[in-house]
Design an enzyme around this catalytic site. Structure first.
Site, PDB file in Angstrom:
ATOM      1  N   ALA A   1       0.870  -1.176   0.000  1.00 18.67           N
ATOM      2  CA  ALA A   1       0.000   0.000   0.000  1.00 18.67           C
ATOM      3  C   ALA A   1       0.903   1.220   0.000  1.00 18.67           C
ATOM      4  CB  ALA A   1      -0.920  -0.001   1.217  1.00 18.67           C
TER       5      ALA A   1
ATOM      6  N   CYS B   1      -5.185   1.946  -9.396  1.00 23.81           N
ATOM      7  CA  CYS B   1      -4.429   1.826  -8.154  1.00 23.81           C
ATOM      8  C   CYS B   1      -5.390   1.587  -6.997  1.00 23.81           C
ATOM      9  CB  CYS B   1      -3.603   3.084  -7.877  1.00 23.81           C
ATOM     10  SG  CYS B   1      -2.731   2.975  -6.300  1.00 23.81           S
TER      11      CYS B   1
ATOM     12  N   ASN C   1      -3.693  -4.847 -12.636  1.00 21.98           N
ATOM     13  CA  ASN C   1      -3.117  -4.224 -11.451  1.00 21.98           C
ATOM     14  C   ASN C   1      -3.323  -5.194 -10.279  1.00 21.98           C
ATOM     15  OD1 ASN C   1      -2.182  -2.295  -9.513  1.00 21.98           O
ATOM     16  ND2 ASN C   1      -2.839  -0.644 -10.866  1.00 21.98           N
TER      17      ASN C   1
ATOM     18  N   GLY D   1       0.879 -10.234 -13.787  1.00 13.44           N
ATOM     19  CA  GLY D   1       0.284 -10.763 -12.556  1.00 13.44           C
ATOM     20  C   GLY D   1       0.988 -12.039 -12.157  1.00 13.44           C
TER      21      GLY D   1
END
Lengths: 294, 328
Positions: free
Chosen positions: B84, B153, B215, B266
């Site tokens: 994060a 995001c 993402n 990914g």
């Protein structure tokens, strides 16, 4: 003879301005020794540059048990043999401490700023005090070796204060003792004091109790340990005027080189520093602020 | 001892075209996982002279400087990691004045990732970068520089992810940026939606030249001592091998739905992983968090891909989307 003693002093200690670029090389385990609840791991790393004290590396065994490598302070170096003091707490550190001789390991480094020897030793230098908590003693064998090879080595006055949970963890302080002995053999004055939280060595006390009893005006402190210990050291050190403190921080890291921005740590002014790129060594003022003098 | 030369036709050509960009090979980095200028500082300038990536994607640029989220920001999780960070960075002005001139000297194409908190911010970012490139990158810059819209995001609290989860919002942002940006325009999608293929179709319909996916997956970790959220931001984005099967499914669905090329990512950490993404329909693949372990991983994967294709007697063109063809 344990590997940490089988080393002459004489690590060529590069200043911040004269360090080689970091490398990522495939090395292998040259030795692994249990020191109570900690371990002393030595990796043979072909072509690895000379590390400065307080610099760190990323280690990842091949094949790895974990997705990400783990960051460790360089605890000792003799040529291409780099040593680490490791506390086996999770799957990554446990895999490393269970490795056997010749097992392959990827090593990336040396990384980070490390302790600035020029500032640490700049006149008027009275005494260097190294304060470590648990596995936070890791950078000190290399720091002591660098002090021994510095121009002022024979004239130095050095005090090492180490705090451990118990006597088993305190066995991890042996490489620091060996390096301190090498420094003293060169003519310097060097003394080590150990505190254990459970009183298994001496009476039960914290490393900050040792510091409170020992500190003198003008001491230069190099500190490494858990966050709570670092904050307590700063509080204690502030009671004596004229102390200078440098703290080596630990943080969860992914890349170690400033790519991921994951190891951010809050500074006193509210800004964030990257422990890997801006540190891991920071001044006490930058981390904790000057605050109100009482 | 001599080594037999590989015959020309048995060595599959790895060159790939992504709109006007020409990539020496199809393995790039995911935005935010490789700061090549930092790598140059740490490891030396060689990484700039021969970048391991087919194209270089810097960290997402925001309009204003951003400190990002409070620590802790990352943690390893089973078969991956959660982060994060929160789009930390110096903002558009610092990027244009600082990193951009050095990045333009790279020998590979550049894909600039931008993140806004409103549709207008994306337009301002695209226009600002276009002006800087027109002034400083010379003629033909659109053949060397592309733009990626990070509308995905998971770690910022307004704008970004909300835009990426809504086909109508995506259409609005993509078509508005399309008017400001003459070069390659990529839209990077979040997997945190019910139907990623319909979002991809909306982006392509609004003028995106390529789709980048995925993402990170929004997740969280609990601190075992306090039983409170571990991350300073409470939630974070999950990446790494743990998400690979989920990402493959997303690429498979997007490829079936849109005509534009797909950049697949990914959990890729090997040439075999890259091949899986190509088979599902990716034209280009991106390495994300596995690159933290090895900054040169993209180059190693490209080499491995060449070997792997050669051993199978396949070309890149053969393999892209092959999983959609039922015949053996």
């Amino acid at each position: 003879m344990p590997r940490y003693e089988n080393r002459e002093s004489g690590h060529e200690c590069p200043g911040r301005g004269s360090r080689g670029k970091a490398v990522r090389v495939f090395g292998w385990v040259a030795g692994s020794e249990r020191l109570g609840s900690l371990s002393w791991l030595t990796i043979h790393a072909p072509g690895f540059p000379a590390a400065g004290p307080g610099q760190f590396v990323l280690l990842q065994p091949e094949p790895p048990a974990c997705f990400l490598p783990r960051a460790f302070s360089v605890a000792g170096q003799r040529g291409e043999e780099i040593s680490f003091l490791i506390s086996p707490v999770g799957p990554g550190t446990k895999q490393l401490t269970n490795l056997r001789e010749h097992d392959p390991v990827w090593i990336t480094g040396p990384l980070g700023n490390g302790f600035d020897m020029d500032t640490l030793l700049a006149p008027p230098m009275r005494r260097a005090v190294l304060v470590g908590g648990g596995v936070g003693a890791a950078p000190f064998p290399l720091l002591l070796d660098c002090l021994a090879t510095s121009a002022s080595g024979p004239d130095l006055d050095v005090l090492v204060l180490l705090g451990f949970r118990n006597s088993s963890q305190a066995e991890g302080g042996q490489p620091v003792r060996a390096a301190a002995a090498r420094l003293a053999a060169g003519g310097a004055s060097c003394r080590i004091e150990i505190a254990t939280e459970d009183g298994s060595i001496g009476k039960a006390r914290l490393v900050t109790d040792l510091l409170a009893a020992e500190q003198r005006q003008g001491d230069r402190l190099a500190v490494c340990g858990p966050q709570a210990m670092c904050e307590a050291v700063w509080q204690t050190a502030r009671e004596a005027s004229g102390l200078s403190c440098w703290f080596s921080l630990e943080a969860n890291m992914a890349c170690g080189v400033g790519s991921c921005h994951g190891c951010a740590s809050l500074r006193a002014d509210g800004s964030l520093a990257l422990v890997c790129r801006d540190g891991p060594v920071f001044t006490g003022e930058s981390l904790y602020g000057v605050g109100e003098q009482e | 001892m001599t080594f037999p030369m590989q015959s020309q036709h048995s060595s599959p050509d790895l060159i790939v075209h992504l709109g006007p960009l020409t990539l020496a090979h199809p393995v790039i980095n995911a935005s935010g996982t490789m700061e090549i200028l930092e790598l140059a500082d740490v490891f030396g300038e060689d990484v700039l002279k021969s970048p391991p990536v087919g194209a270089y994607v810097p960290k997402t640029i925001t309009l204003k400087p951003r400190q990002g989220n409070l620590p802790p920001r990352i943690l390893e999780t089973p078969a991956g990691m959660i982060n994060a960070i929160g789009l930390s960075g110096g903002g558009l002005e610092a990027f244009v004045g600082g990193s951009l001139p050095r990045l333009l000297t790279l020998s590979c194409p550049l894909i600039l990732s931008i993140g806004g908190f409103s549709p207008r911010e994306y337009v301002e970012l695209a226009a600002g970068l276009r002006q800087a490139l027109q002034a400083g990158a010379g003629d033909g810059w659109t053949q060397r520089v592309g733009l990626e819209l990070n509308v995905s995001c998971p770690n910022v609290h307004s704008g970004c992810l909300l835009i990426g989860a809504d086909p109508g919002e995506i259409e609005g942002v993509v078509s508005a940026v399309r008017r400001e940006w003459p070069g390659l325009l990529i839209t990077k999608l979040t997997p945190n939606v019910t139907d990623i293929a319909s979002i991809a179709a909306a982006a392509a319909g609004a003028g995106a030249d390529a789709i980048s996916a995925v993402n990170t997956f929004k997740g969280m970790v609990i601190d075992r001592r306090s039983l409170r959220p571990f991350l300073g931001n409470v939630t974070g984005g999950l990446s790494g091998p743990a998400i690979k099967p989920l990402a493959l499914r997303a690429i498979f669905e997007i490829f079936a739905r849109v005509e534009v090329p797909v950049i697949g990512m990914g959990g890729i950490r090997s040439a075999e992983d890259a091949l899986d993404f190509l088979a599902c329909g990716a034209t280009v693949v991106a390495v994300g968090s596995a690159g933290f372990t090895d900054p040169w991983l993209t180059g190693r994967i490209a080499s491995g891909l060449a070997t792997s294709l050669s051993e199978r007697g396949l070309t890149l063109r053969d393999v892209v989307g092959i999983a959609h063809r039922r015949e053996a």
